[in-house]
Enzyme design. Structure first.
Site, PDB file in Angstrom:
ATOM      1  N   ASP A   1       1.033  -1.060   0.030  1.00 34.42           N
ATOM      2  CA  ASP A   1       0.162   0.025  -0.001  1.00 34.42           C
ATOM      3  C   ASP A   1       0.878   1.267  -0.139  1.00 34.42           C
ATOM      4  O   ASP A   1       1.724   1.359   0.599  1.00 34.42           O
ATOM      5  CB  ASP A   1      -0.825  -0.031   1.208  1.00 34.42           C
TER       6      ASP A   1
ATOM      7  N   GLU B   1      -1.821  -1.283  -5.893  1.00 34.22           N
ATOM      8  CA  GLU B   1      -3.146  -0.699  -6.441  1.00 34.22           C
ATOM      9  C   GLU B   1      -2.734   0.029  -7.582  1.00 34.22           C
ATOM     10  O   GLU B   1      -1.756   0.959  -7.550  1.00 34.22           O
ATOM     11  CB  GLU B   1      -3.664   0.207  -5.480  1.00 34.22           C
TER      12      GLU B   1
ATOM     13  N   ASP C   1      -3.533   1.253   6.595  1.00 35.15           N
ATOM     14  CA  ASP C   1      -2.479   0.730   5.544  1.00 35.15           C
ATOM     15  C   ASP C   1      -2.190  -0.734   5.419  1.00 35.15           C
ATOM     16  O   ASP C   1      -2.299  -1.320   4.521  1.00 35.15           O
ATOM     17  CB  ASP C   1      -1.127   1.382   5.557  1.00 35.15           C
TER      18      ASP C   1
END
Ligand SMILES: [Zn+2]
Length: 430
Positions: free
Chosen positions: A202, A290, A372
């Site tokens: 993340d 992501e 996170d």
């Protein structure tokens, strides 16, 4: 594997060299505007423009015929030629956008560049370009001192694993930089040295990066102290800047200072990101991150600053090519995958997660964990299910196919709508 890679160095030019750099940047701007005027005329009449080649021919005829253009010889012909190429490309992108063939926001017709209001930049597409020690050799400029050592690239040039294709020279916050676009040959291992290893990552603001690996280890990279310090300075400087009256000399001064701090933050952050992503790519075969909607997010101006500072797109891009170099792969999670809102313990999905909530409290199973880390764990869980099924746009990165173009690129895609992660950044930006 041969791939393109950019090497960027800050320059320390002599006053004479600085004048030459400015002159070349001015020439490139002039050529862009000159070409654009020709193309506009033709576009209005015929719906088509001149190619870079056509413009080059027109220019060669014009510069000899018009005594007012006699100064052209002061600059390398590359400056003009490459500006025409840029213009050609911009017009091409404009038509592709108009036809709906280009992702991202709608592009307008290319505009004229105003002195002092556009980026000072030009490119050498040919000629002698080399580097050695703390210097680079550029056409017309000769040997220019660099702020740091160029040995990484020099070594590659020496053993012929890199070839310089072009050199873009530009000025950011009062400082000149050269960026060499190189073709770099690399030997890619057949298989990653730790087959089967995986990590979910993340990318964030308060921490540079939070990772959860398949062995249950948690990796956090807080980012260098220098980064946090310069971010604080940046906040103060931008507040000071906004208090100055528009158009005033003080405002100009604070703007220049602000730009310098911005550049510093970007450099420090890129450096830290390079170190962190190199380590991850070496240690893990599969990295899941992501796929951020960077182009969509930059529409929000406040957010744009935060993202530019933090270089979210840059982190994912680095992971893309570095995993490929190590024989691993990057799995990009779909932008709409709710990595922040899903419980990594039981899989329950929250309808809403307030921006201020830094911890994830699951009502279903009672799990309490860092926001996170929860996201990183969810991303890790995607590693096993394979890239193709995850990526709705087919943008999965496989070794040797994509993601090994470590060049500074414009955010290539734009999407509407907001993801959970976008919200997280807004919070940090506020
Ligand atoms: Zn739960």
């Amino acid at each position: 594997m041969a791939a393109r890679q950019a090497y960027r160095f800050a320059l320390d030019p002599t006053p004479a060299q600085e004048r030459a750099l400015r002159s070349h940047a001015g020439a490139a701007r002039f050529a862009w505007n000159w070409g654009l005027a020709r193309c506009k005329e033709r576009y209005a009449a015929e719906g088509w423009w001149y190619s870079a080649m056509d413009l080059h021919k027109l220019w060669n005829a014009a510069k000899k015929a018009d005594p007012a253009l006699a100064w052209w010889a002061e600059n390398s012909k590359c400056a003009y030629q490459e500006a025409f190429r840029d213009l050609d490309r911009a017009l091409g992108e404009f038509t592709r956008s108009k036809k709906g063939e280009r992702k991202g926001r709608r592009l307008g017709f290319p505009r004229f560049k105003k002195r002092g209001r556009c980026r000072e930049a030009f490119r050498f597409g040919a000629g002698v370009m080399r580097c050695a020690g703390a210097t680079v050799i550029l056409p017309r400029m000769g040997t220019v001192r660099t702020h740091e050592s160029t040995r990484k690239l020099a070594r590659r040039l020496e053993n012929e694993t890199a070839r310089i294709l072009s050199a873009t020279v530009s000025r950011t916050a009062q400082r000149w930089y050269v960026s060499f676009t190189c073709e770099v040959k690399r030997s890619i291992p057949e298989r990653h040295c730790r087959p089967g290893s995986a990590i979910g990552v993340d990318l964030g603001i308060t921490t540079l990066l939070t990772g959860a690996d398949d062995q249950g280890a948690i990796i956090t990279v807080a980012g260098p102290k220098a980064l946090r310090a310069s971010l604080r300075t940046l906040r103060r400087a931008s507040r000071a800047h906004s208090r100055k009256a528009r158009g005033s000399a003080r405002r100009r001064k604070t703007a220049a200072r602000l730009a310098r701090i911005h550049a510093r933050v970007a450099n420090v952050r890129a450096d830290a990101l390079h170190k962190a992503t190199s380590g991850l790519a070496r240690r893990y075969e599969t990295v899941v991150a992501e796929d951020l909607n960077v182009a969509g997010m930059t529409r929000n101006r406040k957010l744009a600053r935060a993202i530019a500072d933090q270089g979210f797109g840059a982190g994912v891009r680095m992971l893309g090519y570095k995993t490929a170099w190590n024989g691993g792969r990057l799995v990009k999670a779909d932008r709409f995958y709710p990595s922040s809102k899903t419980c990594s313990g039981c899989g329950a999905v929250k309808a809403k997660l307030a921006l201020s909530e830094r911890t994830y409290n699951c009502e279903a199973c009672g799990l309490v964990t860092g926001r996170d880390l929860n996201a990183a764990r969810n991303l890790l869980s995607l590693a096993a299910s394979g890239a193709e099924s995850l990526n709705a746009c087919g943008g999965a990165i496989r070794p040797g196919t994509a993601g090994h173009v470590p060049m500074n690129q414009e955010p290539g895609t734009a999407y509407s709508g907001k993801t959970g992660t976008a919200a997280r950044q807004r919070e940090a930006a506020a």
